[in-house]
Design an enzyme around this catalytic site. Sequence first.
Site, PDB file in Angstrom:
ATOM      1  N   ASP A  78     -10.373 -12.142  10.934  1.00  0.00           N
ATOM      2  CA  ASP A  78      -9.246 -12.394  10.185  1.00  0.00           C
ATOM      3  C   ASP A  78      -8.071 -12.115  10.356  1.00  0.00           C
ATOM      4  O   ASP A  78      -7.409 -11.311  11.533  1.00  0.00           O
ATOM      5  CB  ASP A  78      -8.918 -10.494   9.406  1.00  0.00           C
TER       6      ASP A  78
ATOM      7  N   HIS B 279       0.606  -1.390  -0.329  1.00  0.00           N
ATOM      8  CA  HIS B 279      -0.105  -0.254   0.239  1.00  0.00           C
ATOM      9  C   HIS B 279       1.090   1.244  -0.029  1.00  0.00           C
ATOM     10  O   HIS B 279       2.183   1.115   0.578  1.00  0.00           O
ATOM     11  CB  HIS B 279      -1.116   0.491   1.468  1.00  0.00           C
TER      12      HIS B 279
ATOM     13  N   ASP C 196       1.982   2.264   3.108  1.00  0.00           N
ATOM     14  CA  ASP C 196       3.152   1.092   4.534  1.00  0.00           C
ATOM     15  C   ASP C 196       4.695   1.345   3.808  1.00  0.00           C
ATOM     16  O   ASP C 196       5.318   1.293   4.646  1.00  0.00           O
ATOM     17  CB  ASP C 196       3.008  -0.425   3.356  1.00  0.00           C
TER      18      ASP C 196
ATOM     19  N   HIS D 135     -10.747 -13.923   3.767  1.00  0.00           N
ATOM     20  CA  HIS D 135     -11.805 -13.252   3.687  1.00  0.00           C
ATOM     21  C   HIS D 135     -12.713 -14.551   2.930  1.00  0.00           C
ATOM     22  O   HIS D 135     -14.558 -14.117   3.556  1.00  0.00           O
ATOM     23  CB  HIS D 135     -11.604 -12.155   2.199  1.00  0.00           C
TER      24      HIS D 135
HETATM   25  C1  XUL Z   1      -7.442  -6.710   4.509  1.00  0.00           C
HETATM   26  C2  XUL Z   1      -6.359  -7.376   3.938  1.00  0.00           C
HETATM   27  C3  XUL Z   1      -5.977  -6.231   3.137  1.00  0.00           C
HETATM   28  C4  XUL Z   1      -5.753  -6.579   1.101  1.00  0.00           C
HETATM   29  C5  XUL Z   1      -5.231  -5.007   0.362  1.00  0.00           C
HETATM   30  O1  XUL Z   1      -7.831  -7.470   5.076  1.00  0.00           O
HETATM   31  O2  XUL Z   1      -6.256  -7.715   2.868  1.00  0.00           O
HETATM   32  O3  XUL Z   1      -4.542  -5.658   3.315  1.00  0.00           O
HETATM   33  O4  XUL Z   1      -5.127  -7.114   1.033  1.00  0.00           O
HETATM   34  O5  XUL Z   1      -5.564  -3.934   0.938  1.00  0.00           O
HETATM   35 CO    CO Z   2      -5.667  -8.906   1.573  1.00  0.00          CO
END
Ligand code: XUL
Ligand code: CO
Length: 438
Positions: free
Chosen positions: A307, A101, A104, A271
Site C-alpha cells: 500500500d 481518525h 490523528d 486497495h
Molecule cells: C488504510 C486506509 C485507512 C482508511 C481509514 O490503508 O486506507 O487510512 O482510509 O481508516
Molecule cells: Co483509505
Amino acid sequence: MSEFFPGIDPIRHAGPEASGELLFRRYDRDKLVEGRPMHEQLRFASAYWHTMRNPLADPFGVGTACMPWDDGSDSVENARTRVRAFFEFLEKCSIDHYCFHDRDVAPEGDDIAESERNLDSVVEELAAQQSRTGKKLLWGTACLFVHPRYMHGAATSCLIDVFAHAGAQVRKAMDVTHQLGGGGYVFWGGREGYTSLLNTDMKRELDHLARFLHMAVDYKHKIGFSGDFYIEPKPKEPTTHQYDSDAAACLNFLREYDLLDHFKLNIETNHAELAGKSMRHELQVASAAGALGSIDANMGTPHLGWDTDCFPGNLYLATEVMLEILGMGGFTNGGLNFDAKRRRESFEPVDLFHAHILGMDTFSAGLEAAAAIRADGSINDFIADRYASWECELGRSIESGAASLDDLHRHACESGEPNIPSARQERLEAIMNRFING
Ligand code: XUL
Ligand code: CO
C-alpha cells in the site's frame, strides 16, 4: 496572514498554458462540468493522518517530514496547533473537505475518560476552524489498529474487553463526527482479519463484526446522525487476510448479516490494486449494488505490491473514476479523499501543496475528459448497441423472469447459429485516448 506556511500564497487557477508552479492548471473550482461546478463534482478532501501526522518513515528509516509547526509532543496544545496549521493548508490549497481518525487529531489518554476529554478539546478547535473557513468534514473514523490492544483485532478480537473498548471508541468517534456535521463515517477494519487460521475462529469473528456494526447502526439512529456509513474494503496489510477484502466480499457480508440498507462503500484505488482488481471494477461492483459512496483517491505502485498510497497522477485512472462517478449521477455525501502521502524524499512543507495540486489537477482533467467522453457518446452507444439483441419480446421475458428453458430451446432452434460481432476493444481504447489530456 501567513502563520504556518509562510511564503506560500493561495493556489489559484491559472490555466493549462500557465508557466510557474504552485498553481492549478486544470482545477477551476466554479467552472461548470455537466451542469455543476467542479468543486461540487469533485468534493476534494485532505486526509489528516497523512497531511498532518505522517512523518514519512519507512521500515528502514526514520521520518523525514519537516513540520515546523509541530513541537513533536503528544500534548493537547500541540494537537490544537496542528489543527490551525491544517486549516491554513486547506484554505491555501482550496480544498473544501477533510477526513480524520480520532487518534490523528487528539492524543490517546491514560483511560477512556481522558481520551474523550482530549478529543473534545481538539474537536472544539476543529469546530472553530470549520466555522471560520467554511471547510467541511467529509467523514470521520476511529483508529482501531495502532494501539497494541488491537493486535488481535478490534470488533473481531478474541477478547471481549477489547471488543468493548473498540465499541467505546467508535461511539465517541461517531459523536464527534456528528457534532462536526460530518457527511459520513468510515469503518476500515485494518485488523479485522487474521494472520493465521491456526488460532482463528473465522465464523465467530464475522458474527461479532456484524453485531458490532448493528450496534453502530442503532447508535447512529439514537444520536440522529444522518450521514452515510461506509465500509472501506482492503484485502490485506496489516493482516494476512482482511475480511472486508474487496467490494464483492463486503457486499456479501453486508447482505448476509442484514446490513446492506445501512452501508455504502468507500473504495480506495490502492486497495483495489492489492485485491487484484482494477479500480473501475471495484467502483462498478459497488455502483451496481447502489452502494458506491465515496472514494479514497490515491494510487499504488503495482510492481511493488503493497500500500504505497501515492498521490494520484494518472490521467487515465482519474478519467475512469470520473466516468463511474458521473455515471451514477455524481457524489451525494461522498467525495474524493486524498488518502495519499508524499514520498519520503518529498519532505518539505511545500511538497504538501505540490502533492495535492497534482491530485486535484489530475482529477479535474479526468472529470473534463469523462464529461467529454459522455458527450461524444460513442462508447456508451457502442455498449447499448452491443446488447441491442435483447430489445425484443424474448429479451423482455427473460429479463422479467417469465421465460423458461423451453422458450430458449424453441428460439435457438428457430434462429439457427448466432451471428457474432466483434467487441472492438482496441477501437474503444483509441476513443478513450482521444479525450485524455493533462
Ligand atoms: C488504510 C486506509 C485507512 C482508511 C481509514 O490503508 O486506507 O487510512 O482510509 O481508516
Ligand atoms: Co483509505
